[in-house]
Design an enzyme around this catalytic site. Sequence first.
Site, PDB file in Angstrom:
ATOM      1  N   ARG A  59      -3.506  -9.300   6.243  1.00  0.00           N
ATOM      2  CA  ARG A  59      -4.814  -9.966   6.210  1.00  0.00           C
ATOM      3  C   ARG A  59      -4.829 -11.145   5.245  1.00  0.00           C
ATOM      4  O   ARG A  59      -5.661 -12.039   5.372  1.00  0.00           O
ATOM      5  CB  ARG A  59      -5.915  -8.952   5.923  1.00  0.00           C
ATOM      6  N   GLU A  96       2.982   4.895  -3.759  1.00  0.00           N
ATOM      7  CA  GLU A  96       2.798   6.274  -4.197  1.00  0.00           C
ATOM      8  C   GLU A  96       3.653   7.249  -3.391  1.00  0.00           C
ATOM      9  O   GLU A  96       3.911   8.358  -3.806  1.00  0.00           O
ATOM     10  CB  GLU A  96       1.322   6.696  -4.150  1.00  0.00           C
TER      11      GLU A  96
END
Length: 176
Positions: A59, A96
């Site tokens: 984006r 993560e």
Amino acid sequence: MKTVKDYIRTIVDFPHEGILFRDVTTLFADPRGMRMAIDQMLHPYAGQPIDKVVGLEARGFIIGGAIAHQLGTGFVPIRKKGKLPGATLSEAYTLEYGEAVVEMHADAIHPGERVLLVDDLLATGGTAGAGIKLLERVGAEIIGCAFIVDLPELGGRKALEELGMDVHVLCEFDGL
């Protein structure tokens, strides 16, 4: 009067349970919202010379292209590994759940060029941090990092500021 934040919808439990997804496509789809976001992202850098706008996949390409057009300057994408043809520079970063790699064309930025790094959302700062490292490796002068949304609980802004970056965000949302 509407703010940028008013144009962004929240989708609960996407892409999985417990996540509040901040969907900027509703902002992009509205001409007033899109114009407002681009103008506000540019405002802190008005009058500063900018040689290139650098957008992070994906984006960041949408807003980066619009900002580059507004400035009359070039646009450089930083993409996921394996998406760019030709000679590239790579930078790995930690997620993560593992590791990812972003790339930039090796000849896209020249030493001393002043660049503005943009993306739609700042979470942990991992992708932006990797982009910053790529830009620093080629000798770019990063004048700032601009984002539409910040998720402050995830600490991305602090991480980028610790790298010495000027960070500009249009709005914040609580939660993940």
